[in-house]
Design a protein around this motif. Structure first.
Motif, PDB file in Angstrom:
ATOM      1  N   ASN A 178      85.357  30.513  -2.753  1.00 28.00           N
ATOM      2  CA  ASN A 178      84.915  29.285  -3.408  1.00 28.00           C
ATOM      3  C   ASN A 178      86.083  28.315  -3.581  1.00 28.00           C
ATOM      4  O   ASN A 178      87.195  28.714  -3.936  1.00 28.00           O
ATOM      5  CB  ASN A 178      84.304  29.591  -4.772  1.00 28.00           C
ATOM      6  N   GLY A 179      85.813  27.037  -3.325  1.00 34.25           N
ATOM      7  CA  GLY A 179      86.843  26.012  -3.432  1.00 34.25           C
ATOM      8  C   GLY A 179      87.500  25.679  -2.105  1.00 34.25           C
ATOM      9  O   GLY A 179      88.211  24.684  -1.997  1.00 34.25           O
ATOM     10  N   ASP A 211      81.153  26.682  -2.254  1.00 25.64           N
ATOM     11  CA  ASP A 211      80.961  26.825  -3.704  1.00 25.64           C
ATOM     12  C   ASP A 211      79.725  27.655  -4.011  1.00 25.64           C
ATOM     13  O   ASP A 211      79.125  27.526  -5.063  1.00 25.64           O
ATOM     14  CB  ASP A 211      80.857  25.448  -4.375  1.00 25.64           C
ATOM     15  N   GLU A 269      88.311  19.516  -4.510  1.00 25.49           N
ATOM     16  CA  GLU A 269      87.466  18.376  -4.143  1.00 25.49           C
ATOM     17  C   GLU A 269      88.243  17.360  -3.304  1.00 25.49           C
ATOM     18  O   GLU A 269      87.724  16.822  -2.321  1.00 25.49           O
ATOM     19  CB  GLU A 269      86.918  17.701  -5.408  1.00 25.49           C
ATOM     20  N   TYR A 283      88.595  18.656   0.291  1.00 29.29           N
ATOM     21  CA  TYR A 283      87.389  18.430   1.100  1.00 29.29           C
ATOM     22  C   TYR A 283      87.302  16.981   1.548  1.00 29.29           C
ATOM     23  O   TYR A 283      87.023  16.688   2.725  1.00 29.29           O
ATOM     24  CB  TYR A 283      86.142  18.809   0.304  1.00 29.29           C
ATOM     25  N   ALA A 319      84.309  16.309  -9.710  1.00 29.27           N
ATOM     26  CA  ALA A 319      83.814  17.688  -9.827  1.00 29.27           C
ATOM     27  C   ALA A 319      82.351  17.743 -10.284  1.00 29.27           C
ATOM     28  O   ALA A 319      81.557  18.530  -9.740  1.00 29.27           O
ATOM     29  CB  ALA A 319      84.707  18.501 -10.761  1.00 29.27           C
ATOM     30  N   LYS A 370      79.178  19.556  -8.315  1.00 28.21           N
ATOM     31  CA  LYS A 370      78.293  20.538  -8.954  1.00 28.21           C
ATOM     32  C   LYS A 370      76.832  20.113  -8.857  1.00 28.21           C
ATOM     33  O   LYS A 370      75.943  20.931  -8.629  1.00 28.21           O
ATOM     34  CB  LYS A 370      78.702  20.731 -10.423  1.00 28.21           C
ATOM     35  N   ARG A 421      75.540  20.706  -5.385  1.00 29.80           N
ATOM     36  CA  ARG A 421      75.215  22.125  -5.180  1.00 29.80           C
ATOM     37  C   ARG A 421      73.880  22.478  -5.836  1.00 29.80           C
ATOM     38  O   ARG A 421      73.057  23.199  -5.258  1.00 29.80           O
ATOM     39  CB  ARG A 421      76.341  22.997  -5.762  1.00 29.80           C
TER      40      ARG A 421
END
Length: 424
Positions: free
Chosen positions: A275-276, A296, A322, A325, A376, A380, A383
Motif C-alpha cells: 500500500n502506498g 491502496d 500521493e 503517484y 489524501a 481515500k 478508493r
C-alpha cells in the motif's frame, strides 16, 4: 432461452431499424483534436463506448465514413474482432463514426428497447451465438452477414423496458460514481501542477525564489534526482505460501489511479509492492496510454502483493505516496520514460536506469505536509467510490443473465436504492 410463453425468439434484423457495418478500410486520422472521432474496438467495453483515447479525423473524412449511416445516441455497437463480442452503447450526441471490425444495431422502438438489446448482447444466449460464429485460426472474428443473423429472445416491450430500467439504474449509479472519481483525480492533478510545477501554492507570493536546473524554485526547496526521493522497484517480501493478490496489466487504468479487477494466484513471480506504492506500466503501448495505478487496496493481513513483470514500482522516500503517484502521472515524467524506451518495435520497454537522474523538486516539509493533507482525502474518497462501483457491477452482473433470459421474473426485482448505495 426462456420457457415463458410471453417470450419469443426472433432474428435481430426483424426488430432493428438498421444493422450497419463499418466502411471496410481504415480512415486517415489527423494528429490533432477535432470534433470528429473514430470509434475503434478498444473503445467498446463492458456495455460502454468510451470516447477517451480516440483517433480524430477531418470533416471531409468524417462525411465520407458516415455516408451510409450517421451514428446516433442509443445505437448499440458490437465488436466483430479483437476482441469478439464486446458491446457498448453510444450515450452522447458527439460526432463519431465506426472504425473497422464494428457493427451498429439501431433498435426499432416499437419492437425493441435499445437498452434491453445492450444487456441481451451481454447475456448467455447472444454471446453463445457470437462465439459459435467466430472463426479464424489466430484471431477470432465474425462475418458481417452472420452479425445480421443473430437471434434474440424477447419478452413484451413493457417487460423489456422494466428489465432495462433495473439494469440501467445500476449503470447510472456506476457512471455517477465514475464522474465523481474523475473530478477528484483531476482536482489532485491540478493541485500537484499548481504547487510543484507552477509553484503557486498558498503563501508563494511572499517567498523568495532561487535558480535551479528546473528554473526558479522557492528558497528552502531542493532539486534532487528521482532515486533520492523515490525507490524504484524496491525489494518487497511477500507471503511464500498460499494465494495472494495479483495485479495483471489489465487492472491498471489509462486515466485513473484505481486498480482492479484483481486476481488470486500462488507463487511469488513478478513485481512486488505494498500500500502506498505507485505502479507504472513500462511496456508499449501501455505506457503511452497512461496505465498507472495507486496501491491502496491491500488488507492488513496481506500487506504485500504481486503483479505483472511489466510494472515499475515507485515507493516514496522523501515525498509522500500521493505526490509520487501524481509525479508518475505528470507529462514530464512520462516524456522521459517514453524517450528511454528500447527493444523490438511494438514491444519496447522503459529502461529504469534512465529514470534515476530525472530532476524532481523536493518541497519543504511544511508544504509537503499541507499538500498531503489536501490530496489524501481525495485519494481515500476515490478508493471508496471505486469499491462501491465494484460492488454495483457485481450485483448487476449477477442479475443481468437471469433477467435477459427470463429465468427471473422482473416483478421479483427491486430497483437499487441510491441512498443505500451512497451510505455503503
Amino acid at each position: 432461452m426462456s420457457c415463458d410463453p410471453n417470450w419469443h425468439e426472433v432474428p435481430l434484423y426483424d426488430v432493428c431499424e438498421s444493422i450497419m457495418d463499418c466502411v471496410n478500410k481504415t480512415a486517415p486520422s489527423v494528429d490533432y483534436a477535432t470534433p470528429y472521432k473514430m470509434i475503434r474496438t478498444t473503445n467498446v467495453r463492458d456495455g460502454w463506448v468510451s470516447l477517451d483515447q480516440v483517433k480524430f479525423v477531418d470533416k471531409e473524412t468524417y462525411d465520407k465514413w458516415i455516408r451510409r449511416q450517421k451514428p446516433q445516441k442509443g445505437d448499440v455497437i458490437l465488436t466483430r474482432e479483437a476482441p469478439l463480442g464486446e458491446v457498448g452503447m453510444l450515450r452522447s450526441d458527439e460526432r463519431v463514426f465506426l472504425g473497422q471490425r464494428l457493427v451498429s444495431y439501431r433498435a426499432n422502438p416499437e419492437k425493441l428497447d435499445n437498452r434491453f438489446l445492450l444487456y441481451a448482447f451481454q447475456g448467455y444466449h447472444l454471446q453463445t451465438q457470437i462465439k459459435a460464429l467466430g472463426s479464424g485460426s489466430t484471431v477470432e472474428h465474425m462475418r458481417v452477414p452472420d452479425a445480421k443473423k443473430l437471434r434474440i429472445s424477447l419478452p413484451t416491450l413493457s417487460t423489456q423496458r422494466q428489465i432495462a430500467s433495473i439494469l440501467s439504474a445500476y449503470d447510472d449509479l456506476i457512471e455517477n460514481n465514475t464522474r465523481r472519481i474523475e473530478i477528484l483525480e483531476e482536482m489532485a492533478r491540478r493541485l500537484y501542477e499548481e504547487w510543484f510545477i507552477y509553484f503557486r501554492f498558498p503563501g508563494h507570493e511572499g517567498m523568495s525564489f532561487k535558480e535551479s536546473e528546473l528554473g526558479k524554485i522557492p528558497e528552502g526547496w531542493e532539486v534532487r534526482r528521482l532515486d533520492e526521493v523515490v525507490t524504484l522497484n524496491p525489494k518487497t517480501k511477500v507471503l511464500k505460501e498460499g494465494e495472494k493478490w495479483f495485479v495483471p496489466m489489465g487492472a491498471l487504468s489509462e486515466s485513473g489511479m484505481a486498480v482492479g479487477p484483481l486476481e488470486k494466484k500462488t507463487g511469488n513471480s513478478g513485481a512486488k509492492f505494498q500500500n502506498g506504492d505507485t505502479l507504472v506500466a513500462r511496456i508499449t503501448p501501455c505506457l503511452e496510454n497512461g496505465k498507472t495505478g495507486f496501491v491502496d487496496f491491500l488488507p492488513e493481513e496481506q500487506a504485500t502483493a504481486c503483479g505483472s513483470t511489466e510494472f515499475i514500482v515507485m515507493r516514496s522516500v522523501r515525498l509522500c505516496p500521493e505526490m509520487t503517484y501524481l509525479l508518475a502521472r505528470s507529462d514530464r515524467f512520462r516524456d522521459v520514460a517514453i524517450k528511454s524506451m528500447s527493444g523490438a518495435t511494438g514491444r519496447q520497454r522503459v529502461r529504469v536506469e534512465s529514470l534515476i537522474e530525472l530532476p524532481v523538486v523536493q518541497p519543504d516539509d511544511a508544504t509537503l505536509n499541507a499538500f498531503q493533507n489536501f490530496v489524501a482525502p481525495c485519494f481515500k474518497q476515490i478508493r471508496k467510490l471505486s469499491k462501491k462501483n465494484t460492488n454495483l457491477r457485481a450485483q448487476r452482473d449477477l442479475l443481468l443473465p437471469k433477467l435477459v433470459s427470463g429465468e427471473t421474473d422482473v416483478s421479483d426485482i427491486t430497483m437499487p436504492d441510491r441512498k443505500e448505495v451512497e451510505a455503503a
